[in-house]
Motif scaffolding. Structure first.
Motif, PDB file in Angstrom:
ATOM      1  N   THR A   3       0.832  -1.211   0.000  1.00  0.00           N
ATOM      2  CA  THR A   3       0.000   0.000   0.000  1.00  0.00           C
ATOM      3  C   THR A   3       0.860   1.251   0.000  1.00  0.00           C
ATOM      4  N   ALA A   4       1.906   1.244   0.819  1.00  0.00           N
ATOM      5  CA  ALA A   4       2.792   2.413   0.881  1.00  0.00           C
ATOM      6  C   ALA A   4       3.470   2.658  -0.461  1.00  0.00           C
ATOM      7  N   ILE A   5       3.911   1.597  -1.106  1.00  0.00           N
ATOM      8  CA  ILE A   5       4.597   1.756  -2.396  1.00  0.00           C
ATOM      9  C   ILE A   5       3.627   2.270  -3.460  1.00  0.00           C
ATOM     10  N   VAL A   6       2.423   1.703  -3.505  1.00  0.00           N
ATOM     11  CA  VAL A   6       1.443   2.141  -4.510  1.00  0.00           C
ATOM     12  C   VAL A   6       1.080   3.610  -4.309  1.00  0.00           C
ATOM     13  N   CYS A   7       0.808   3.982  -3.074  1.00  0.00           N
ATOM     14  CA  CYS A   7       0.460   5.388  -2.799  1.00  0.00           C
ATOM     15  C   CYS A   7       1.640   6.308  -3.081  1.00  0.00           C
ATOM     16  N   ALA A   8       2.854   5.867  -2.746  1.00  0.00           N
ATOM     17  CA  ALA A   8       4.032   6.696  -3.032  1.00  0.00           C
ATOM     18  C   ALA A   8       4.208   6.881  -4.531  1.00  0.00           C
ATOM     19  N   ALA A   9       3.941   5.823  -5.299  1.00  0.00           N
ATOM     20  CA  ALA A   9       4.043   5.957  -6.757  1.00  0.00           C
ATOM     21  C   ALA A   9       3.030   6.944  -7.301  1.00  0.00           C
ATOM     22  N   MET A  32      -7.485   3.813  -3.646  1.00  0.00           N
ATOM     23  CA  MET A  32      -8.454   4.490  -4.510  1.00  0.00           C
ATOM     24  C   MET A  32      -8.444   5.998  -4.269  1.00  0.00           C
ATOM     25  N   MET A  33      -8.341   6.408  -3.014  1.00  0.00           N
ATOM     26  CA  MET A  33      -8.303   7.844  -2.728  1.00  0.00           C
ATOM     27  C   MET A  33      -7.024   8.483  -3.266  1.00  0.00           C
ATOM     28  N   ALA A  34      -5.907   7.756  -3.175  1.00  0.00           N
ATOM     29  CA  ALA A  34      -4.661   8.291  -3.738  1.00  0.00           C
ATOM     30  C   ALA A  34      -4.785   8.468  -5.248  1.00  0.00           C
ATOM     31  N   LEU A  35      -5.434   7.504  -5.922  1.00  0.00           N
ATOM     32  CA  LEU A  35      -5.626   7.601  -7.365  1.00  0.00           C
ATOM     33  C   LEU A  35      -6.542   8.774  -7.719  1.00  0.00           C
ATOM     34  N   LEU A  36      -7.665   8.898  -7.017  1.00  0.00           N
ATOM     35  CA  LEU A  36      -8.570  10.017  -7.278  1.00  0.00           C
ATOM     36  C   LEU A  36      -7.900  11.353  -6.982  1.00  0.00           C
ATOM     37  N   GLY A  37      -7.096  11.383  -5.907  1.00  0.00           N
ATOM     38  CA  GLY A  37      -6.383  12.616  -5.598  1.00  0.00           C
ATOM     39  C   GLY A  37      -5.393  12.988  -6.686  1.00  0.00           C
TER      40      GLY A  37
END
Length: 852
Positions: A46-52, A386-391
């Motif tokens: 999760t951390a890696i995906v959000c960081a990306a 999902m929120m990181a992607l929408l953001g």
């Protein structure tokens, strides 16, 4: 009960399970470690995906651009960068030089020197006139200070030659060019001490707190402050802001003249003033060399400033002629290539997010159970992703949206459109309020990374997320999610306005047209973001429901009596159906009282006995007279049929795709409880009672591991048992509930249940309240056949039967919060735990069997 319970793991008299080298404990330990490893790997992912998603991957154009060129295309900043403001730096240096205060040298000892010269001149003049008189008047050579007025002097009349000599001496000592005839009144008066004191006083008053400059035209035209450098080395330089303190010599001479007119009534007053006026000299002078050094120092103190260019900001447009500033911005953009630092940014962001998520997980780890904890954590990770992607989508498109809208709209205002509150709403509906707070903190931090590490946005998203999570509590209809979104949007609009005020008045903001209009755009986008959060939740909930998550909306759909299983239960086992409805009422009331999910408990209670539809007549509530089908069966066969309703019910639930909480409650509503009646009957019929296998008469379990499952177990037993009470008074009902609760605790059915003893007290009270409503007494009317003496008006009621006999030991006394076990049981008020001595295991054999 919870893991804090100190109850023994095996009933008294039972042999503890054999331990073969701790194999089972080792397997449990390995399973726990495997779960922890999987969860931490999930957090890392999760951390890696959000960081990306929060890392800038955009690349910049490589073609050269020079000042004076015509731009071939429009260039916008793909990420935030800074450049040196050379034009501003040069302008700032010029302003610093121009604003540097000029330096003036101040002769701070001039007044003291002048008064000393005046006193010396008066003494010398008096000594020339009459040496004897001078000696007699008490003056002493070399002593400075005021001479007492009216001192006695020898009346010796000086000659005219002596007066002229004294006048020449006086003027010579002072070094002033004044005609002797102007000083003659002083000589005629004998250069008296009064005149000496008057002249010294006039000079001191006129020059006090004044800086005498030869010509005020030398002062700066713009009224800048002056930097005063005292001539004395022991004094520090200072800034002079009151330029009216700088005067010319003529001003001081006029002040002396006015002082002489006001104070001098003697004949020598004009002569004294004519002597004092020429003594005024400038004590302030402009120092060009020091001024140049000060200007150089001010210019050198100016530092190069950098200007930030925000993501999406236009550097130049197609067809523009490139200016020097635009060329420098473009060069700075090329020198700040994102591909050089993207990997480092990814690693840094991932490390920060892992630290954040890990800390939140450690704080809430005890909230994730063994069976569903990993699934719940995966759902949380999915929501955060999902929120990181929408953001990322909103932030990347915000410059274009702002340009499209115009009217002072900014990209920062568009950021409020991110439906972060939807993450907290969704988590609250799926997993509860505590995990919603977990998600709110994590998502707010991710958005802060996306939005230039702006703390105000983090605070905004955290506040709206918490409000959103609160607004969806106990929702029963899907339309209420949209209402919660509207409420969250209204709150977000107010919060955005207050954040703008905080930025304007609490920071370095300036009031302008843009700062007046921008809050309106931010409020609009904030409101839209709240409404969008509601739509986001409605769109995503079915996805989670399809993978096993249960919402109140789904539970309400299952509450319909048209469900095939409930219709089958109603038709084939009406007694069980009625029993299930009452159990649902009890469970709902108890869960409401302790703050558990009452809807889930009620619907689970409706379905908990659906397995009885397979062989309904083998259960007492469905027997309508006639022979008991268990009469011709041995105890083991009867036990197999009774226990089979749990297995059959679970199978039927799976066939109809019932949610997991309902399936769990079907399996857990008896736990691993013992069919005591048939077990005791088997022991009685066996030649060797010890040869009867207790496992044959126990339900397969598992034991309840949620509060709702524990409540349903108690409600099932209580409803079945209270139907056997002949006189359902409050005392009898409460005594029966006490015995049932103690039997469950004694059999360790709550060893994995998070219910506390304090909550069990509340549950018991709720059961009593509901059952008293069900079994309330009715009066018999006169026209009823067989009027009883108890129902006849005017006749004394028969004596009530004694309170139900307390079979065995009742260890849970709700009224006194004390446990009685033949006088040996203790209730620990501090931690709500039951001590080991409180349970009488023999008492449970006399309890009624609800399934028979």
């Amino acid at each position: 009960m919870s893991s804090r319970s100190s109850l023994p793991s095996t009933p008294p008299g039972a042999s503890p399970p054999a331990r073969s080298g701790g194999g089972r404990g080792q397997r449990t330990s390995r399973t726990t470690r495997d779960l922890e490893v999987r969860r931490w790997l999930l957090l890392v992912l999760t951390a890696i995906v959000c960081a990306a998603l929060v890392t800038d991957w955009a690349r910049v154009p490589t073609e050269p651009v020079h000042e004076g060129d015509v731009a071939e295309r429009t260039v916008k900043a793909p990420f935030r960068f800074v450049y040196n403001d050379l034009d501003g730096f040069a302008a700032a240096r010029a302003r610093a030089r121009a604003d540097a205060p000029p330096v003036y040298v101040y002769d701070d000892g001039s007044v003291a020197d002048l008064t000393a010269r005046l006193r010396a001149a008066f003494r010398d003049a008096r000594s020339v006139l009459t040496p004897a008189s001078a000696a007699a008047d008490g003056s002493t050579e070399g002593v400075a200070g005021d001479v007492p007025a009216g001192a006695a002097a020898t009346p010796v009349e000086p000659t005219a030659e002596q007066r002229r000599a004294a006048t020449r001496t006086f003027l010579g000592d002072l070094g002033i060019d004044v005609a002797e005839r102007q000083v003659r009144p002083l000589a005629d008066a004998g250069f008296p001490v009064e005149a000496e004191n008057a002249v010294v006083g006039w000079v001191e008053v006129a020059l006090s707190d004044r800086f005498v400059l030869a010509d005020r035209q030398e002062l700066p035209d713009d009224g800048r402050d002056l930097w005063i450098q005292p001539r004395a080395s022991d004094r520090e330089a200072f800034r002079l802001t009151e330029l009216d303190r700088v005067v010319e010599p003529d001003d001081i001479e006029r002040r002396i003249t006015l002082a002489a007119v006001e104070d001098g009534d003697d004949a020598w007053a004009d002569a004294a003033a004519s002597v004092a006026r020429p003594l005024v000299r400038p004590n302030l002078a402009y120092d060009a060399e020091r001024t140049t050094k000060a200007a150089d120092a001010a210019e050198g103190a100016v530092r190069m400033e950098t200007i930030g260019v925000q993501r999406g900001e236009t550097l130049f447009r197609e067809g523009d002629k490139i200016t020097s500033t635009q060329a420098r911005m473009y060069e700075a953009l090329q020198s700040s290539r994102s591909d050089k630092g993207a990997l480092l940014s990814l690693v840094t962001s991932a490390a920060f997010l892992l630290l954040l998520l890990g800390s939140l997980y450690l704080a809430a780890r005890h909230r994730f159970d063994r069976e569903t904890g990993t699934r719940d954590l995966a759902a949380i990770s999915g929501v955060i992703g999902m929120m990181a992607l929408l953001g990322r989508i909103v932030v990347s498109s915000s410059p274009g949206i702002a340009d499209l809208i115009g009217n002072n709209a900014t990209a920062e205002s568009v950021w409020f459109l991110v439906p972060v509150a939807g993450a907290a709403m969704l988590t609250r509906i799926l997993l509860g309020s505590r995990r919603a707070a977990f998600v709110a903190v994590a998502v707010a931090a991710v958005c802060g990374l996306l939005m230039r590490l702006d703390a105000l946005y983090v605070v905004y998203f955290l506040l709206t997320s918490l409000v959103a999570a609160t607004s969806v509590e106990h929702l029963r209809e899907r339309i209420e999610v949209l209402r919660a979104g509207v409420w969250t949007g209204a709150f977000g609009a107010l919060a955005a306005l207050l954040l703008h005020f905080l930025e304007l008045y609490g920071g370095s903001g300036e009031l302008s047209l843009s700062t007046t209009v921008r809050p309106l755009w931010s409020m609009g986008f904030a409101f839209a973001g709240g409404v969008l959060s509601g739509f986001f939740v409605l769109a995503v909930i079915p996805i989670f429901e399809s993978v096993g998550f249960v919402t109140d909306h789904r539970m309400l759909e299952l509450a319909s009596l048209n469900h095939p299983l409930l219709r089958k239960l109603m038709l084939r086992a009406p007694g069980t159906y009625h029993h299930s409805v009452v159990v649902g009422t009890l469970a709902e009331a108890a869960c409401d009282a302790i703050g558990a999910n009452s809807l889930q408990a009620k619907i689970s209670a409706y379905f908990h006995d659906i397995g009885k539809t397979i062989k309904p007549r083998f259960f007492v509530e469905n027997q309508r007279g006639g022979a008991n089908p268990h009469g011709g069966l041995d105890p083991a066969a009867s036990a197999e049929i009774i226990i089979g309703h749990v297995v059959d019910g679970a199978r039927m639930a799976r066939e109809h795709n019932l949610p997991k909480p309902i399936l769990d409650n079907i399996l857990m509503h008896h736990g691993t409880g013992l069919l005591q009646y048939f077990f005791a009957k088997a022991q009685m019929e066996a030649d060797d009672p010890a040869s009867v296998d207790e496992a044959t008469f126990r339900y397969p379990g598992p034991r309840p591991n949620t509060r709702e499952a524990g409540v349903v177990m108690l409600a099932d037993k209580v409803e079945a048992a209270t139907r056997t009470i002949k006189h359902p008074t409050e005392e009898n009902i409460r005594a029966m509930i006490n015995r049932i609760i103690n039997s469950v605790i004694a059999d360790h059915q709550f060893a994995e249940c998070p219910l506390t003893f304090q909550e069990i007290h509340v549950i018991a009270d709720a059961f009593v309240y509901v059952l008293l409503g069900i079994y309330h007494q009715r009066i018999e009317y006169p026209d009823t056949a067989g009027i009883s003496q108890a129902g006849a008006p005017g006749l004394p009621a028969p004596a009530q039967p004694a309170a139900a006999s307390r079979v065995g030991t009742i260890t849970l006394e709700l009224e006194t919060r004390a446990v009685a076990s033949g006088g040996s049981g203790l209730w620990n008020e501090d931690d709500g735990e039951l001590t080991d001595e409180t349970t009488d295991y023999e008492s449970v054999r006399n309890l009624p069997q609800g399934d028979l």
